[in-house]
Design an enzyme around this catalytic site. Sequence first.
Site, PDB file in Angstrom:
ATOM      1  N   ASP A 128       0.815  -1.216   0.000  1.00 63.57           N
ATOM      2  CA  ASP A 128       0.000   0.000   0.000  1.00 63.57           C
ATOM      3  C   ASP A 128       0.847   1.263   0.000  1.00 63.57           C
ATOM      4  O   ASP A 128       0.377   2.341  -0.347  1.00 63.57           O
ATOM      5  CB  ASP A 128      -0.862   0.010   1.270  1.00 63.57           C
ATOM      6  N   HIS A 188      -9.277   9.300  -2.567  1.00 58.26           N
ATOM      7  CA  HIS A 188      -9.832   8.016  -2.133  1.00 58.26           C
ATOM      8  C   HIS A 188     -10.591   8.295  -0.836  1.00 58.26           C
ATOM      9  O   HIS A 188      -9.991   8.525   0.214  1.00 58.26           O
ATOM     10  CB  HIS A 188      -8.690   7.004  -1.903  1.00 58.26           C
ATOM     11  N   ASN A 191     -13.947   4.795   4.471  1.00 60.27           N
ATOM     12  CA  ASN A 191     -13.846   4.963   5.922  1.00 60.27           C
ATOM     13  C   ASN A 191     -12.531   5.611   6.282  1.00 60.27           C
ATOM     14  O   ASN A 191     -12.463   6.514   7.105  1.00 60.27           O
ATOM     15  CB  ASN A 191     -13.951   3.600   6.594  1.00 60.27           C
ATOM     16  N   ARG A 265     -23.468   7.877   5.026  1.00 55.69           N
ATOM     17  CA  ARG A 265     -24.901   7.870   4.686  1.00 55.69           C
ATOM     18  C   ARG A 265     -25.731   8.374   5.860  1.00 55.69           C
ATOM     19  O   ARG A 265     -26.657   9.177   5.698  1.00 55.69           O
ATOM     20  CB  ARG A 265     -25.363   6.456   4.307  1.00 55.69           C
ATOM     21  N   GLU A 314     -17.223   7.511  -4.651  1.00 55.85           N
ATOM     22  CA  GLU A 314     -17.977   6.925  -5.761  1.00 55.85           C
ATOM     23  C   GLU A 314     -19.476   7.177  -5.641  1.00 55.85           C
ATOM     24  O   GLU A 314     -20.183   7.212  -6.648  1.00 55.85           O
ATOM     25  CB  GLU A 314     -17.755   5.396  -5.800  1.00 55.85           C
TER      26      GLU A 314
END
Length: 379
Positions: A128, A188, A191, A265, A314
């Site tokens: 990563d 990006h 979370n 959300r 996204e």
Amino acid sequence: MPSEQRQARGLLERIGEDQSRLTYTLGETKKIIDEKVADHGQGLKLIVKALTDRENGGLKDISEIGAVGHRVVHGGEAFSETVIIDDHVQKAVEDHIQLAPLHNPPNLLGIVVAKELLPTVPQVAVFDTAFHQTMPAHAFMYAIPYELYENYRVRRYGFHGTSHRYVAARAAKLLGQKLEETNIITAHLGNGASLAAIKNGTCIDTSMGLTPLEGVAMGTRSGDIDPAIIPFLAKAKDMKVADIDTMLNKKSGVLGVSGISNDMRAIEKAADDGNQRAALALNMFCYRIKKYVGAYTAAIGNVHALVFTAGIGENSDTVRNLVCENLEPLGYSIDTQKNNGARGVELDIATPQSRSRILIIPTNEELMIAQDTYALACK
Ligand code: ADP
């Protein structure tokens, strides 16, 4: 591979708890296995067993597996690209446990068990941190005594590299340009959230640091704070360093400010319903991303595309709108009509007049890992 057709996908959750669950899909068939799985090693064995199951498995037997790609979180300064795992690489993953105490141990266990199950098959490590190794020293160094870098390798590393690399390559393709000639800011936003400044296809800066705590505010992580808050809390609240660390990683960010949830959300809904602290958390989240977009535009110069990816990037038109609001002077003009309701698809949401494109690109870290693994181990 090389057709890039996915045969199966799955997720093993609650490893180490009383009841673990493996959910996987093979073609149209969805299966759930509830079984106690003590650690990631045992988990990998269960996954291989499921894949080679006579009735429900996708593989005839284990010999059909030609290579294994491992996502490894921390490769420190040792790796700037994907590598075949040999003893030296395995030792390096172990040596970097101090820098990623939660991630590198299970990554290492995965490698050990995969080698045990498939001793003759190449194992590949995709780090990563690797994509960010091209950052120049003025971007990766902290302005603290140089000795701390020399003796402890305290510096900025960055994370989510596999995702930033994947969406940057896709962006260049969508723009019809060579990656080596393309300048991109990738956001990006999941979370965990990070941005990367990519000039001529290589990373020149990223928002996460020594650990994934630095940068923008996230679901439960504070992102950038005044470091003096730590000694202040140690004194004022008599808090231990470990408790402050937990607070900054697990109880801060969108959750900490809203007091409601780390889930975007739920935050958007609460803000819509008039909850002031949810609205504040949402605005803080977007304002900090906007500031990084400004900073990285300055670092890059001529940006060809700003890319939104991961769960929030996204799916959330609200976040994309708030981030891009009033950025026209910097060259970003969002088409709110195209943006509204756009979800999980590759799409250009900039107006025709916008100097820079604004793209939604769903990330695909698994495909990136499969492509790297195939290129190194199977060609
Ligand atoms: P992780 O970092 O765990 O991989 P993801 O990339 O899956 O995270 O992103 C999770 C985040 O995406 C959560 O905050 C979730 O609320 C958010 N998200 C998913 N769908 C939507 C949506 N339709 N609108 C807003 N946020 C969303």
